[in-house]
Write a protein that holds these residues in place. Structure first.
Motif, PDB file in Angstrom:
ATOM      1  N   GLY A  21      -5.830   8.636  -7.841  1.00  0.00           N
ATOM      2  CA  GLY A  21      -6.224   8.047  -9.109  1.00  0.00           C
ATOM      3  C   GLY A  21      -5.406   8.494 -10.303  1.00  0.00           C
ATOM      4  N   GLU A  22      -4.296   9.146 -10.073  1.00  0.00           N
ATOM      5  CA  GLU A  22      -3.413   9.580 -11.160  1.00  0.00           C
ATOM      6  C   GLU A  22      -1.992   9.116 -10.857  1.00  0.00           C
ATOM      7  OE1 GLU A  22      -4.476  11.008 -13.891  1.00  0.00           O
ATOM      8  OE2 GLU A  22      -6.505  11.447 -13.227  1.00  0.00           O
ATOM      9  N   LEU A  23      -1.210   8.910 -11.918  1.00  0.00           N
ATOM     10  CA  LEU A  23       0.183   8.525 -11.738  1.00  0.00           C
ATOM     11  C   LEU A  23       0.942   9.706 -11.152  1.00  0.00           C
ATOM     12  CD1 LEU A  23       2.292   6.273 -12.275  1.00  0.00           C
ATOM     13  CD2 LEU A  23       2.808   7.455 -14.397  1.00  0.00           C
ATOM     14  N   MET A  24       1.573   9.485 -10.003  1.00  0.00           N
ATOM     15  CA  MET A  24       2.264  10.577  -9.331  1.00  0.00           C
ATOM     16  C   MET A  24       3.752  10.580  -9.649  1.00  0.00           C
ATOM     17  SD  MET A  24       2.348  11.528  -5.300  1.00  0.00           S
ATOM     18  CE  MET A  24       3.623  10.435  -4.731  1.00  0.00           C
ATOM     19  N   GLU A  25       4.380   9.414  -9.595  1.00  0.00           N
ATOM     20  CA  GLU A  25       5.827   9.345  -9.780  1.00  0.00           C
ATOM     21  C   GLU A  25       6.171   8.295 -10.832  1.00  0.00           C
ATOM     22  OE1 GLU A  25       9.278  10.134 -10.113  1.00  0.00           O
ATOM     23  OE2 GLU A  25       8.478  11.233  -8.402  1.00  0.00           O
ATOM     24  N   PRO A  26       6.707   8.717 -11.975  1.00  0.00           N
ATOM     25  CA  PRO A  26       7.023   7.752 -13.032  1.00  0.00           C
ATOM     26  C   PRO A  26       8.421   7.137 -12.934  1.00  0.00           C
ATOM     27  CG  PRO A  26       7.262   9.965 -13.865  1.00  0.00           C
ATOM     28  CD  PRO A  26       6.791  10.086 -12.445  1.00  0.00           C
ATOM     29  N   SER A  27       9.203   7.525 -11.928  1.00  0.00           N
ATOM     30  CA  SER A  27      10.573   7.038 -11.823  1.00  0.00           C
ATOM     31  C   SER A  27      10.677   5.919 -10.790  1.00  0.00           C
ATOM     32  CB  SER A  27      11.507   8.186 -11.431  1.00  0.00           C
ATOM     33  OG  SER A  27      12.788   7.687 -11.137  1.00  0.00           O
ATOM     34  N   LYS A  28      11.079   4.752 -11.257  1.00  0.00           N
ATOM     35  CA  LYS A  28      11.250   3.609 -10.358  1.00  0.00           C
ATOM     36  C   LYS A  28      12.332   3.904  -9.325  1.00  0.00           C
ATOM     37  CE  LYS A  28      13.332  -0.224 -11.770  1.00  0.00           C
ATOM     38  NZ  LYS A  28      13.592  -1.529 -12.407  1.00  0.00           N
ATOM     39  N   HIS A  29      13.391   4.555  -9.746  1.00  0.00           N
ATOM     40  CA  HIS A  29      14.508   4.868  -8.850  1.00  0.00           C
ATOM     41  C   HIS A  29      14.060   5.770  -7.694  1.00  0.00           C
ATOM     42  CE1 HIS A  29      18.629   5.543  -7.621  1.00  0.00           C
ATOM     43  NE2 HIS A  29      18.442   6.846  -7.705  1.00  0.00           N
ATOM     44  N   VAL A  30      13.279   6.792  -7.995  1.00  0.00           N
ATOM     45  CA  VAL A  30      12.803   7.718  -6.964  1.00  0.00           C
ATOM     46  C   VAL A  30      11.870   7.003  -5.989  1.00  0.00           C
ATOM     47  CG1 VAL A  30      11.413   9.795  -6.575  1.00  0.00           C
ATOM     48  CG2 VAL A  30      13.090   9.755  -8.414  1.00  0.00           C
ATOM     49  N   ILE A  31      10.999   6.169  -6.507  1.00  0.00           N
ATOM     50  CA  ILE A  31      10.067   5.427  -5.644  1.00  0.00           C
ATOM     51  C   ILE A  31      10.833   4.515  -4.691  1.00  0.00           C
ATOM     52  CG2 ILE A  31       8.211   3.717  -5.614  1.00  0.00           C
ATOM     53  CD1 ILE A  31       7.409   4.882  -8.400  1.00  0.00           C
ATOM     54  N   LEU A  32      11.831   3.814  -5.217  1.00  0.00           N
ATOM     55  CA  LEU A  32      12.618   2.914  -4.367  1.00  0.00           C
ATOM     56  C   LEU A  32      13.419   3.690  -3.323  1.00  0.00           C
ATOM     57  CD1 LEU A  32      13.767   0.322  -7.035  1.00  0.00           C
ATOM     58  CD2 LEU A  32      12.118  -0.025  -5.189  1.00  0.00           C
ATOM     59  N   TYR A  66       0.831  -1.207   0.000  1.00  0.00           N
ATOM     60  CA  TYR A  66       0.000   0.000   0.000  1.00  0.00           C
ATOM     61  C   TYR A  66       0.867   1.259   0.000  1.00  0.00           C
ATOM     62  CZ  TYR A  66      -4.568  -2.175   0.502  1.00  0.00           C
ATOM     63  OH  TYR A  66      -5.725  -2.879   0.267  1.00  0.00           O
ATOM     64  N   ALA A  67       1.985   1.225   0.705  1.00  0.00           N
ATOM     65  CA  ALA A  67       2.894   2.375   0.704  1.00  0.00           C
ATOM     66  C   ALA A  67       3.462   2.602  -0.696  1.00  0.00           C
ATOM     67  CB  ALA A  67       4.017   2.165   1.714  1.00  0.00           C
ATOM     68  N   ILE A  68       3.784   1.520  -1.388  1.00  0.00           N
ATOM     69  CA  ILE A  68       4.294   1.647  -2.759  1.00  0.00           C
ATOM     70  C   ILE A  68       3.207   2.199  -3.674  1.00  0.00           C
ATOM     71  CG2 ILE A  68       5.114   0.344  -4.764  1.00  0.00           C
ATOM     72  CD1 ILE A  68       6.584  -1.500  -2.760  1.00  0.00           C
ATOM     73  N   ILE A  69       1.983   1.705  -3.526  1.00  0.00           N
ATOM     74  CA  ILE A  69       0.877   2.237  -4.336  1.00  0.00           C
ATOM     75  C   ILE A  69       0.715   3.731  -4.085  1.00  0.00           C
ATOM     76  CG2 ILE A  69      -1.648   2.297  -4.531  1.00  0.00           C
ATOM     77  CD1 ILE A  69      -1.718  -0.647  -4.472  1.00  0.00           C
ATOM     78  N   ASP A  70       0.816   4.135  -2.820  1.00  0.00           N
ATOM     79  CA  ASP A  70       0.663   5.552  -2.500  1.00  0.00           C
ATOM     80  C   ASP A  70       1.812   6.394  -3.043  1.00  0.00           C
ATOM     81  OD1 ASP A  70      -1.733   5.066  -1.260  1.00  0.00           O
ATOM     82  OD2 ASP A  70      -0.864   4.940   0.755  1.00  0.00           O
ATOM     83  N   GLU A  71       2.976   5.789  -3.231  1.00  0.00           N
ATOM     84  CA  GLU A  71       4.092   6.511  -3.840  1.00  0.00           C
ATOM     85  C   GLU A  71       3.934   6.615  -5.358  1.00  0.00           C
ATOM     86  OE1 GLU A  71       6.568   8.186  -2.489  1.00  0.00           O
ATOM     87  OE2 GLU A  71       5.982   7.646  -0.450  1.00  0.00           O
ATOM     88  N   VAL A  72       3.314   5.612  -5.961  1.00  0.00           N
ATOM     89  CA  VAL A  72       3.164   5.597  -7.419  1.00  0.00           C
ATOM     90  C   VAL A  72       1.929   6.383  -7.852  1.00  0.00           C
ATOM     91  CG1 VAL A  72       2.852   4.125  -9.446  1.00  0.00           C
ATOM     92  CG2 VAL A  72       4.351   3.379  -7.600  1.00  0.00           C
ATOM     93  N   PHE A  73       0.809   6.178  -7.168  1.00  0.00           N
ATOM     94  CA  PHE A  73      -0.459   6.795  -7.562  1.00  0.00           C
ATOM     95  C   PHE A  73      -0.941   7.755  -6.480  1.00  0.00           C
ATOM     96  CE2 PHE A  73      -0.398   2.513  -9.425  1.00  0.00           C
ATOM     97  CZ  PHE A  73      -0.489   2.838 -10.765  1.00  0.00           C
ATOM     98  N   LEU A  74      -1.542   8.843  -6.907  1.00  0.00           N
ATOM     99  CA  LEU A  74      -2.119   9.813  -5.985  1.00  0.00           C
ATOM    100  C   LEU A  74      -3.480  10.219  -6.524  1.00  0.00           C
ATOM    101  CD1 LEU A  74      -1.822  11.738  -3.537  1.00  0.00           C
ATOM    102  CD2 LEU A  74      -0.892  13.407  -5.124  1.00  0.00           C
TER     103      LEU A  74
END
Length: 142
Positions: A121-132, A111-119
């Motif tokens: 209902g929209e894509l918030m962060e497109p960078s895998k490196h930043v999310i990790l 759920y934390a990863i989902i919250d980092e990727v989506f906000l």
């Protein structure tokens, strides 16, 4: 806009769901069941886009899990497929070859990863490196 995200196994058990549009609990269960019937019964030669009520379901199967996203009919389906793929890549990098049990026993991290990727209902962060990096920061908090 993404209305909801579902991760289901082949047997129809919902392993994770994130709802961005309010639905009653009964309606959520009904939607989950209907979507599983649709995506599980489709042959692989068909596209990963399905018209569903007034929305569109974009799904992708990874191993034994279906990652389904309900979006508006005007949204770009290929972008949604890429967003699903980004999410799975982040899960795979974070857990190291992610499996269904990782989702079950570490659902709070997923759920934390989902919250980092989506906000909302929209894509918030497109960078895998930043999310990790953000997940590593969250893991190091006391």
């Amino acid at each position: 806009m993404i209305h909801f995200i579902l991760i289901q196994n082949r047997q129809g058990k919902t392993r994770l769901s994130k709802w961005y549009t309010p639905y009653e609990d009964v309606e959520k269960r009904k939607l989950s069941h209907e979507i599983h019937k649709i995506v599980n019964s489709r042959e692989t030669k068909f596209t990963n886009f399905v018209e569903f009520r007034t929305h569109r379901i974009v799904y992708r199967r990874y191993a034994g899990l279906f990652f389904s996203v309900c979006v508006d009919p005007t949204d770009n389906e290929l972008f949604c497929l890429e967003a699903i793929h980004l999410f799975v890549e982040v899960l795979d990098a974070y857990f190291g070859n992610v499996c269904e049990l990782d989702l079950v026993f570490n659902f709070y991290k997923v759920y934390a990863i989902i919250d980092e990727v989506f906000l909302a209902g929209e894509l918030m962060e497109p960078s895998k490196h930043v999310i990790l990096q953000r997940m590593e920061f969250l893991d190091n908090l006391p």
